[in-house]
Design a protein around this motif. Structure first.
Motif, mmCIF file in Angstrom:
data_model
loop_
_atom_site.group_PDB
_atom_site.id
_atom_site.type_symbol
_atom_site.label_atom_id
_atom_site.label_comp_id
_atom_site.label_asym_id
_atom_site.label_seq_id
_atom_site.Cartn_x
_atom_site.Cartn_y
_atom_site.Cartn_z
ATOM 1 N N SER A 124 -3.475 9.412 -4.366
ATOM 2 C CA SER A 124 -2.504 10.214 -5.117
ATOM 3 C C SER A 124 -3.064 10.772 -6.416
ATOM 4 O O SER A 124 -2.670 11.854 -6.850
ATOM 5 C CB SER A 124 -1.265 9.367 -5.417
ATOM 6 N N LEU A 125 -3.978 10.046 -7.068
ATOM 7 C CA LEU A 125 -4.440 10.438 -8.399
ATOM 8 C C LEU A 125 -5.066 11.827 -8.436
ATOM 9 O O LEU A 125 -4.727 12.634 -9.311
ATOM 10 C CB LEU A 125 -5.420 9.390 -8.941
ATOM 11 N N PRO A 205 8.246 3.353 -6.248
ATOM 12 C CA PRO A 205 7.009 3.465 -5.462
ATOM 13 C C PRO A 205 7.312 3.466 -3.965
ATOM 14 O O PRO A 205 8.130 2.679 -3.476
ATOM 15 C CB PRO A 205 6.222 2.213 -5.870
ATOM 16 N N LEU A 220 0.863 5.071 -6.809
ATOM 17 C CA LEU A 220 1.283 6.277 -7.524
ATOM 18 C C LEU A 220 1.933 7.314 -6.612
ATOM 19 O O LEU A 220 2.187 8.436 -7.047
ATOM 20 C CB LEU A 220 0.106 6.892 -8.279
ATOM 21 N N SER A 255 3.055 12.543 -4.941
ATOM 22 C CA SER A 255 2.103 12.016 -5.916
ATOM 23 C C SER A 255 2.669 12.198 -7.322
ATOM 24 O O SER A 255 2.959 13.320 -7.736
ATOM 25 C CB SER A 255 0.763 12.748 -5.793
ATOM 26 N N PRO A 257 1.088 11.709 -10.322
ATOM 27 C CA PRO A 257 0.188 12.548 -11.126
ATOM 28 C C PRO A 257 0.245 14.017 -10.721
ATOM 29 O O PRO A 257 0.226 14.909 -11.573
ATOM 30 C CB PRO A 257 -1.198 11.955 -10.849
#
Length: 363
Positions: A124-125, A205, A220, A255, A257
């Motif tokens: 996800s980052l 989450p 994330l 995501s 982020p």
């Protein structure tokens, strides 16, 4: 040779039943065709620590009967959604954007964004707005090259919803590869207190979610809590509880982020300034996330809202605005969504000269 009376009667009854079933078949079922496909795209990375890996984007192409149109709408869903947003498995004759467009002579391709649906699920980052825009740009290329349904589409109109609209804005302003842009479910000044409260109380989450925990996603990736979609995405008086239930049953992950980069760089720091083609912006009158006092946006009138949004475009003359009366955030899933689809088709005809092909009325 004479058949026994009982056999003759049975054959006659079967013929009547078959005829009745054929007559009862919805016109749209015979008028359109939908097929699924997977397309290779670039996956996100964080070089040199996390190199990008090849990914796959899944999507559904819906075409009207007869000769394939030369224009396709590329549909980009919002956060915690997947492509089911555009083809909800509940009363499709009323709520499916894809099937309604096909029945009215327009082709659509609804893609699962990376991380959602049946597409690849990278970490996800690194799944930023720029990574999402790049993979979406590659899908545009596939559509033009004939890699989807064997049709080389001469024109591509890209359509986004919510977080997907931020991705669309970055894609269109970066690559300049589409012929028109439709942004739904956003204004350029979101109601930040409502968004913050909604995120705090309405998200969790995905790995802790009873429905999506099986995916084993990293921490994330988030999704909505059970029951949260009603207040966040719908307006009372213009929504069907059965639709909300179907929406919740097909929900997906997003995501965090990536959603942050979309909000900041796709919406608030307006990527729309770089769009050079006509834009159709659609908002629900009662969208609590992007309208009202806390968003400094008056969504009760399209003319007023257009004046507030026009400064965020390089050429305001290319901006058209539509407000769906009484609707909340997810405009495609409200009871009067047909009005929004009609308005979109009018814009396609009037501003882009894109006429329907293979029209089949389902009304």
């Amino acid at each position: 040779m004479k058949l026994p009376v009982k056999v003759t009667s049975a054959l006659f009854a079967c013929g009547v039943l078959l005829a009745s079933l054929t007559a009862a078949m919805p016109a749209e079922a015979a008028a359109i065709s939908c097929t699924d496909t997977d397309l290779p795209v670039s996956g996100p990375g964080l070089p040199p620590l996390v190199p990008g890996a090849p990914g796959t984007m899944h999507g559904r192409l819906c075409l009207p009967a007869g000769e394939a149109p030369d224009t396709v709408q590329l549909l980009v869903h919002g956060g915690t959604y997947n492509s089911a947003y555009w083809d909800l498995p509940y009363q499709p004759e009323r709520y499916s954007y894809q099937r309604d467009m096909a029945a009215h002579g327009y082709a659509t391709f609804a893609a699962d964004q990376l991380g959602a649906g049946r597409s690849s699920r990278p970490l996800s980052l690194p799944l930023s707005v720029w990574a999402a825009a790049e993979s979406t740009h590659e899908v545009v290329g596939h559509l033009r090259a004939g890699h989807v349904g064997g049709v080389r589409f001469a024109k591509v109109v890209i359509v986004g919803h919510s977080v997907g609209s931020g991705v669309v804005a970055v894609e269109a302003s970066t690559y300049h590869d589409v012929d028109g842009v439709v942004l739904t479910g956003i204004t350029h000044l979101p109601a930040l207190p409502v968004l913050a409260l909604g995120a705090a109380l309405g998200l969790q989450p995905a790995l802790l979610d009873g429905q999506l925990g099986r995916l084993g996603s990293d921490p994330l990736y988030f999704t909505t809590r059970p029951g949260a979609r009603t207040g966040l995405f719908y307006a009372a008086g213009d929504s069907d509880p059965a639709v909300v239930a179907a929406d919740d049953a097909t929900k997906d992950q997003v995501s965090v982020p990536g959603m942050g980069t979309v909000a900041l760089f796709g919406i608030m720091l307006p990527a729309t300034k770089g769009i050079t083609v006509p834009v159709f912006q659609v908002v629900g009158e009662k969208d609590v996330l992007f309208c009202g006092l806390l968003a400094l946006r008056d969504c009760s009138n399209a003319g007023v809202l257009r004046a507030q949004e026009a400064p965020y475009y390089a050429d305001p003359s290319k901006l058209s605005m539509y407000v769906l009366p009484g609707a909340g955030h997810s405009v495609a899933l409200h009871e009067n969504a047909a009005n929004y689809r009609d308005a979109t088709r009018s814009w396609l005809r009037d501003r882009l000269a894109i006429a329907p092909q293979g029209y089949h009325s389902i009304g």
